[in-house]
Design an enzyme around this catalytic site. Structure first.
Site, PDB file in Angstrom:
ATOM      1  N   GLY A   1       0.672  -1.092   0.084  1.00 46.97           N
ATOM      2  CA  GLY A   1      -0.225  -0.056  -0.018  1.00 46.97           C
ATOM      3  C   GLY A   1       0.749   1.397  -0.123  1.00 46.97           C
ATOM      4  N   GLU A   2       2.393   1.101   0.142  1.00 46.30           N
ATOM      5  CA  GLU A   2       3.013   2.499   0.251  1.00 46.30           C
ATOM      6  C   GLU A   2       2.807   2.938  -1.427  1.00 46.30           C
ATOM      7  OE1 GLU A   2       6.940   1.693   1.505  1.00 46.30           O
ATOM      8  OE2 GLU A   2       6.164   1.195   3.494  1.00 46.30           O
TER       9      GLU A   2
ATOM     10  N   LYS B   1     -31.344  24.966   7.722  1.00 43.99           N
ATOM     11  CA  LYS B   1     -31.464  23.627   7.874  1.00 43.99           C
ATOM     12  C   LYS B   1     -30.871  23.349   9.237  1.00 43.99           C
ATOM     13  CE  LYS B   1     -26.670  22.412   6.562  1.00 43.99           C
ATOM     14  NZ  LYS B   1     -25.836  21.732   5.343  1.00 43.99           N
TER      15      LYS B   1
END
Length: 315
Positions: A40-41, A194
């Site tokens: 994953g680096e 809102k």
């Protein structure tokens, strides 16, 4: 070919936009490897000589946000270590922008942290489009060119020939942006109040402005779940609006957003490609900011003013 000593490198967040920018400018996209290791680096390798060059890195911090942010930081570091003369981070969508203040105890100001990370990595300049909060420019100690998507959206909106137009902000925080549109479109302005019950649930409570018989244009800088937009649109429709359209710069659409837009009263949603958007057979019109960003890159490269990019034809 336009641009001198100009190199454009793309990350993986929005490569299509980077390619469109290069096509507009007339320069090739710089050859670079931007990938990940099996663990994953992120890994970046620039395959061309950029020593002494004016380097522009194109990367939105869109999902996966953290991966794209780290990828951008590594791209900046790679360019700095390759002796680029100047490094500009072009961030069409600046993530973490909503975390721009301490609105409750013991929370971070992550928008400032990201600014610090970009500067520390070696960025000399930042280009962004429609920051969620304009004051984020002050989080940087380097120049920031804050571009507006309005000129891109304006021409398409005018072509719609909307009748008895009223511009509405879907919440109080968007009034300033909506006011800019109302002034340029020479029409009325209003907003919806809102209550937010959760990150995905919003209740529109009241309207300021008379929308009966009007074509209403809802203006917002970003949407993810379309909760605010659809809640505002339902209340506006109940108040007698004829048609409802929405114009949103950054459409970071999640599955919930598609469901709400499918079942809601909004006739068309006009967005830009700062984030890759899949219309999914819904009435979503995607307009490109590539000419806007391309012209800004050329002007920065030539040390020219970008002020005129905020103007639209006839103004």
């Amino acid at each position: 070919m336009r641009g001198k000593n100009l190199k454009i490198i793309s990350g993986n967040s929005n490569r299509r936009l980077a390619e469109d920018i290069c096509e507009f400018i007339g320069v090739p996209l710089t050859d670079a490897i931007v990938t990940t290791f099996p663990d994953g680096e992120s890994f970046v390798k620039i395959n061309e000589n950029i020593r002494g060059q004016d380097v522009f890195l194109i990367q939105s911090s869109s999902p996966p946000v953290n991966d794209n942010l780290i990828e951008l930081l590594i791209m900046i570091d790679a360019a700095r270590r390759a002796s680029a003369a100047r490094i500009t981070a072009v961030i069409p969508f600046y993530g973490y922008a909503r975390q721009d203040r301490k609105d409750q105890p013991r929370v971070p100001i992550t928008a400032k942290l990201v600014a610090n990370l970009l500067t520390s990595a070696g960025a000399d300049r930042v280009v962004a489009v429609d920051l969620h909060a304009g004051q984020i420019q002050g989080f940087f100690d380097i120049p920031v060119d804050h571009l507006l998507a309005f000129p891109v959206l304006y021409e398409y909106i005018v072509e719609k020939e909307l009748k008895n137009l009223m511009v509405m902000a879907p919440d109080v925080g968007g009034v300033k942006m909506a006011d800019a549109y109302a002034r340029m479109l020479k029409c009325g302005l209003g907003f919806v109040a809102k209550k937010r019950h959760s990150a995905t649930q919003v209740e529109a409570t009241s309207i300021v402005g008379d929308v009966k018989g009007c074509d209403v244009l809802l203006i917002d800088d970003m949407t993810e779940t379309a909760g605010t937009l659809c809640a505002a649109a339902r209340l506006i429709k109940q108040q007698g609006a004829s048609r409802i359209l929405a114009a949103v710069t950054h459409a970071n659409l999640q599955e919930m957003a598609y469901e709400r837009l499918q079942n809601g009263p909004i006739e068309e949603v006009i967005v830009t490609d700062t984030i890759p958007v899949d219309p999914k057979d819904l009435p979503i019109k995607v307009l490109s900011v590539a000419p806007l960003l391309g012209e800004a890159i050329l002007r920065i490269n030539n040390n020219e003013s970008v002020t005129s990019l905020f103007r639209v034809k006839g103004f």
